[in-house]
Design an enzyme around this catalytic site. Structure first.
Site, short mmCIF file in Angstrom:
data_model
loop_
_atom_site.label_atom_id
_atom_site.label_comp_id
_atom_site.label_asym_id
_atom_site.label_seq_id
_atom_site.Cartn_x
_atom_site.Cartn_y
_atom_site.Cartn_z
N SER A 146 -36.96 -50.74 9.93
CA SER A 146 -36.25 -52.28 9.35
C SER A 146 -34.45 -51.73 9.17
O SER A 146 -34.29 -50.26 9.57
CB SER A 146 -37.00 -52.41 7.63
OG SER A 146 -36.44 -51.29 7.18
N ASP B 48 -38.08 -54.01 13.39
CA ASP B 48 -37.94 -55.22 12.39
C ASP B 48 -37.00 -56.15 11.56
O ASP B 48 -36.07 -54.66 11.37
CB ASP B 48 -39.02 -54.45 10.82
CG ASP B 48 -39.82 -55.65 9.84
OD1 ASP B 48 -39.87 -55.13 8.68
OD2 ASP B 48 -39.64 -56.70 10.73
N HIS B 49 -36.76 -57.55 11.52
CA HIS B 49 -35.49 -57.99 10.71
C HIS B 49 -34.66 -57.42 11.59
O HIS B 49 -33.63 -57.09 10.33
CB HIS B 49 -35.75 -57.94 9.19
CG HIS B 49 -37.03 -58.63 8.70
ND1 HIS B 49 -37.20 -60.02 8.50
CD2 HIS B 49 -38.21 -57.83 8.18
CE1 HIS B 49 -38.40 -60.50 8.04
NE2 HIS B 49 -38.64 -59.88 7.57
O1 G3H Z 1 -41.23 -57.17 8.09
C1 G3H Z 1 -41.89 -56.50 6.92
C2 G3H Z 1 -42.95 -57.51 6.66
O2 G3H Z 1 -42.71 -58.60 6.35
C3 G3H Z 1 -43.43 -57.00 5.24
O3 G3H Z 1 -43.43 -57.77 4.81
O4 G3H Z 1 -43.75 -55.49 2.51
O5 G3H Z 1 -45.25 -57.98 2.14
O6 G3H Z 1 -45.79 -56.40 3.39
P1 G3H Z 1 -44.44 -56.91 2.89
ZN ZN Z 2 -40.79 -59.43 7.31
#
Ligand code: G3H
Ligand code: ZN
Length: 305
Positions: free
Chosen positions: A50, A82-83
């Site tokens: 991320s 991610d994101h």
């Molecule tokens: O993008 C990462 C996730 O959506 C992780 O979510 O920390 O609730 O497992 P979480």
């Molecule tokens: Zn997420």
């Protein structure tokens, strides 16, 4: 083996009614724990970083560590952003060697989300890299959100079909009741909404915020098209527990490896249990491809048919 894209493994997951785990990593021990689990479970795996992980470890370090881990792995490994926050960040990560991308435009007006996502897909498709995007909003538990807010932010099935049509994305992150960074698995997903989305779209769907979702609800969601499940908070909890257990056992210890090995193994055990739950264990064939799971999996889910 070298890094692969997430495309083939998610398509196999869609065809085989299982899900591939996408596990967030911030350091070497988490990366090693995740890859060790994938090897031992003979499961494909998505290692994702991320914005926070990039800020913490640095893009160069994060990418290099995952590449080495993949080289030493006996299963397919994809490196996913991610994101992703912008067009620019996606270009930088693609150039760094990421084999799967995401743009999170969920907080933007719809037309802006469409425009930027489509631009990233156009860029990434030149080199065959798949792109995930988010429609609806998977909210944050730190914002103390209410049931009503979670419901109001859910993905609209009709808009989902148009969004995919206009952007050309490979997978869609949907808001169906999970919330990011919950520290206990208490949330139930809105399976009826998921079914309504599945009826309109035929690409792999992605579940975010899974650490806060009841396992029975995750298993049901896999039956209706969830093919990628993101897990972060649970891995951080396992990592911290390792350090605390190490300290409790020997507060005078000055060798960080003695505690970090507990963290690494703790992460590995969480990942292994998730791979079994998601049905991705044992899906890597001798030629390294991912094939739908053997019959036992379907039998186990018989009651959901
Ligand atoms: O993008 C990462 C996730 O959506 C992780 O979510 O920390 O609730 O497992 P979480
Ligand atoms: Zn997420």
């Amino acid at each position: 083996m070298p890094l692969v894209t997430s495309k083939a493994m998610l398509e196999a997951a869609l065809a085989g009614h299982f899900a591939v785990g996408a596990f967030n990593a911030n350091n070497m021990e988490q990366i090693q724990g995740i890859i060790d689990a994938a090897n031992e479970e003979n499961s494909p795996v998505i290692l994702q970083v991320s914005q926070g992980a990039i800020d913490y470890a640095g893009l160069g370090f994060a990418t290099a560590m995952v590449k080495v881990a993949a080289e030493e792995a006996s299963v397919p490994v994809a490196l996913h952003l991610d994101h992703g926050a912008s067009f620019e960040q996606n270009v930088i990560c693609l150039r760094a060697g990421f084999t799967s991308l995401m743009f999170d435009g969920s907080k933007l007006p719809y037309e802006e989300n469409v425009a930027i996502t489509a631009k990233i897909v156009e860029m990434a498709s030149v080199v065959g890299i798949p792109v995930e995007a988010e429609l609806g909003k998977v909210l944050q538990s730190r914002d103390k959100v209410t049931e009503e807010q979670v419901r109001a932010a859910m993905t609209d099935p009709d808009q989902a079909a148009e969004f995919i049509e206009r952007t050309g994305i490979s997978s869609l992150a949907v808001a169906i009741g999970s919330v990011h960074a919950m520290e206990a698995a208490e949330a139930e997903l809105d399976i009826d909404r998921l079914k309504a989305i599945r009826a309109k779209v035929n690409i792999p769907l992605v579940l975010h915020g899974s650490s806060g979702v009841k396992e029975s609800s995750e298993v049901e969601a896999i039956q209706y098209g969830i093919c990628k499940i993101n897990v972060a908070t649970m891995l951080n909890q396992a990592f911290i527990k390792g350090i605390l257990d190490g300290y409790a056992a020997n507060p005078k210890n000055i060798d960080p490896r003695k505690w970090l090995v507990l963290s690494r193994d703790g992460v590995k055990e969480v990942v292994r249990s998730k791979m079994r739950l998601f049905g991705s264990s044992g899906t890597v064939t001798s030629s390294g491809f991912v094939s739908p799971p053997t019959s036992h999996r379907t039998a186990e889910l018989g009651h959901l048919e």
